[in-house]
Design an enzyme around this catalytic site. Structure first.
Site, PDB file in Angstrom:
ATOM      1  N   ASP A  35       0.874  -1.169   0.000  1.00  0.00           N
ATOM      2  CA  ASP A  35       0.000   0.000   0.000  1.00  0.00           C
ATOM      3  C   ASP A  35       0.918   1.228   0.000  1.00  0.00           C
ATOM      4  OD1 ASP A  35      -2.330   1.634   0.678  1.00  0.00           O
ATOM      5  OD2 ASP A  35      -1.472   1.702   2.684  1.00  0.00           O
ATOM      6  N   ASP A  79      -0.014   5.178   1.046  1.00  0.00           N
ATOM      7  CA  ASP A  79      -0.152   6.144   2.149  1.00  0.00           C
ATOM      8  C   ASP A  79      -0.205   5.438   3.501  1.00  0.00           C
ATOM      9  OD1 ASP A  79      -0.685   9.017   1.023  1.00  0.00           O
ATOM     10  OD2 ASP A  79      -1.743   7.630  -0.294  1.00  0.00           O
ATOM     11  N   ASP A 125      -1.955  -0.377   5.693  1.00  0.00           N
ATOM     12  CA  ASP A 125      -2.394   0.205   6.970  1.00  0.00           C
ATOM     13  C   ASP A 125      -3.882   0.503   7.030  1.00  0.00           C
ATOM     14  OD1 ASP A 125      -2.365   2.372   5.108  1.00  0.00           O
ATOM     15  OD2 ASP A 125      -2.425   3.744   6.812  1.00  0.00           O
TER      16      ASP A 125
HETATM   17  O1  LIG Z   1      -4.470   3.005  -0.454  1.00  0.00           O
HETATM   18  P1  LIG Z   1      -3.585   4.129  -0.019  1.00  0.00           P
HETATM   19  O2  LIG Z   1      -2.373   4.290  -0.876  1.00  0.00           O
HETATM   20  O3  LIG Z   1      -3.253   4.044   1.438  1.00  0.00           O
HETATM   21  O4  LIG Z   1      -4.490   5.450  -0.222  1.00  0.00           O
HETATM   22  C1  LIG Z   1      -5.576   5.725   0.671  1.00  0.00           C
HETATM   23  C2  LIG Z   1      -5.803   7.217   0.692  1.00  0.00           C
HETATM   24  O5  LIG Z   1      -4.531   7.794   1.000  1.00  0.00           O
HETATM   25  C3  LIG Z   1      -4.408   9.216   0.946  1.00  0.00           C
HETATM   26  O6  LIG Z   1      -5.059   9.768   2.067  1.00  0.00           O
HETATM   27  C4  LIG Z   1      -4.440   9.445   3.299  1.00  0.00           C
HETATM   28  O7  LIG Z   1      -3.101   9.975   3.319  1.00  0.00           O
HETATM   29  C5  LIG Z   1      -3.024  11.430   3.265  1.00  0.00           C
HETATM   30  C6  LIG Z   1      -1.561  11.812   3.188  1.00  0.00           C
HETATM   31  O8  LIG Z   1      -0.837  11.301   4.258  1.00  0.00           O
HETATM   32  C7  LIG Z   1      -3.742  12.025   4.481  1.00  0.00           C
HETATM   33  O9  LIG Z   1      -3.694  13.432   4.434  1.00  0.00           O
HETATM   34  C8  LIG Z   1      -5.197  11.524   4.497  1.00  0.00           C
HETATM   35  O10 LIG Z   1      -5.844  11.980   5.687  1.00  0.00           O
HETATM   36  C9  LIG Z   1      -5.256  10.006   4.458  1.00  0.00           C
HETATM   37  O11 LIG Z   1      -6.611   9.556   4.334  1.00  0.00           O
HETATM   38  C10 LIG Z   1      -4.936   9.739  -0.351  1.00  0.00           C
HETATM   39  O12 LIG Z   1      -4.867  11.164  -0.331  1.00  0.00           O
HETATM   40  C11 LIG Z   1      -6.345   9.246  -0.634  1.00  0.00           C
HETATM   41  O13 LIG Z   1      -6.781   9.708  -1.891  1.00  0.00           O
HETATM   42  C12 LIG Z   1      -6.294   7.724  -0.659  1.00  0.00           C
HETATM   43  O14 LIG Z   1      -7.593   7.211  -0.925  1.00  0.00           O
END
Ligand SMILES: O=P(O)(O)OC[C@H]1O[C@H](O[C@H]2O[C@H](CO)[C@@H](O)[C@H](O)[C@H]2O)[C@H](O)[C@@H](O)[C@@H]1O
Length: 358
Positions: A109, A111, A303
């Protein structure tokens, strides 16, 4: 990264009555799916059929929004947690023993796993050290990034051409086909799989409506992830979190073919199709020719709630395992845990050292 759509593309095999007669298929011993290589015209027919099947088979699910981020969920009982979901670092030898000489296929993954969670989604950069760790591990283990971000965006963050990418929660997959005879190492044929292709226009429309609806909410961010849209409320005053949810619900009333799921201080708007990171991982295993559980051990590190779909596939099929990245105890289908991106990097580096020595 630009899309290179090949002349033939891998698609999911359909029930026999929908299968084009000219197609040849390969069954994945570790899953219910199989991969078929067919012509572009046939592909369009098959994907239309596939989307029909997926749409019909999926009810629109109501969602419960707790407004609660796991990182604010601090609870005690770490020992019990580590018994249930041991540290992948402390259990490294055990994990190696589980490989039994098999090749590891790695799914990561983005983020919260490769990059720390930050307030601005546009600034969720991974460190150069993490990039090096991922690059090194990919020399030994086929490695794919599976993210909720759009595929192009996550590639812009990761910047490693040697990996495979599945964006939009697995609804936008690009692979280079490993088992086609015509493919040389430098001339790999790129193949796209986009099971929610027919939703592109709808997603673009809902994105506009969501931007409009949340314009007055200070701190709300709408992020277009191509086949899904994220509405972030991390930077919104807590008293307005409920309002954000209500506004998103209001917009969704005009889009009955879309649903909302929740992530880390984010509402994720996506098509009502039976497709998730678990299905994407099964698809990738087959498309990459990693579909023999006797010789390949898949490991998925993530995560988020959306990563649980992949953990579940491995647990149910007993063909690999998940590693949950979390600082706090959590209900999970993963077998092991790591506390954050720095431990993820340590784990990847341990894999590299082990491979170099073996
Ligand atoms: O599947 P992932 O790669 O984990 O993506 C899931 C979402 O991640 C991002 O949002 C998350 O991370 C951001 C940066 O650290 C944070 O600001 C936010 O609160 C988190 O939800 C991404 O911006 C989303 O579009 C993804 O869906």
């Amino acid at each position: 990264m630009s899309d290179h759509v090949a002349k033939t593309q891998p698609v999911l095999t359909l029930p026999p009555n929908m299968m084009p007669s000219s197609a040849t298929s390969k069954k994945h011993p570790c899953s219910s799916l199989s991969v078929t290589y067919i012509s572009r015209r046939k592909l369009a027919e098959v994907v239309d059929g596939l989307l029909g099947v997926m749409t019909l088979s999926t009810r629109k699910q109501p969602y419960v929004h707790s407004g609660c981020d796991i990182s604010s969920d601090k609870v005690s009982g770490n020992n019990t947690w580590l018994k249930k979901c041991p540290s992948a670092l402390a259990s490294f030898d055990q994990i190696i023993a589980r490989t039994q000489g098999k090749k590891i296929a790695l799914f990561l993954d983005y983020d919260g796993t490769l990059s720390p969670i930050v307030n601005d989604p546009e600034k969720a950069f991974m460190s150069p050290e993490m990039r090096t760790a991922v690059k090194n591990v990919a020399r030994f283990c086929p490695t794919a990034i599976v993210s909720g971000r759009s595929r192009d965006k996550v590639f812009d963050f990761v910047k490693l051409k040697e990996l495979y990418y599945a964006g939009s929660h697995g609804m936008d997959i690009m692979v280079t086909c490993a088992d086609s005879e015509s493919i040389t190492k430098d001339n790999k044929e790129a193949k796209l799989f986009q099971p929610a292709n027919e939703f592109l226009q709808i997603i673009s429309e809902v994105n506009k409506s969501l931007v409009e609806a949340t314009r007055s909410i200070k701190g709300a961010i709408v992020e277009n992830n191509k086949f899904c849209v994220s509405v972030h409320y991390r930077n919104v005053d807590k008293k307005d979190w409920k309002l954000v949810t209500e506004l998103v619900d209001g917009v969704l009333k005009a889009f009955p073919r879309l649903k909302v799921t929740t992530g880390r201080k984010v509402l994720e708007v996506r098509p009502v199709i039976d497709w998730d990171k678990g299905k994407a991982v099964e698809f990738l295993l087959q498309a990459l020719g990693l579909d023999d559980p006797e010789s390949v051990l898949p490991i998925y590190i993530g995560d988020d709630r959306t990563d649980e779909d992949a953990f579940k596939v491995f647990r149910e099929r007993n063909c690999g395992f998940g590693i949950l990245v979390s600082q706090v105890p959590k209900e999970t289908e993963a077998f092991y845990s790591l506390t954050g991106p720095s431990e993820v990097m340590e784990f990847l580096n341990s894999l590299v050292r082990w491979k170099e020595q073996s």
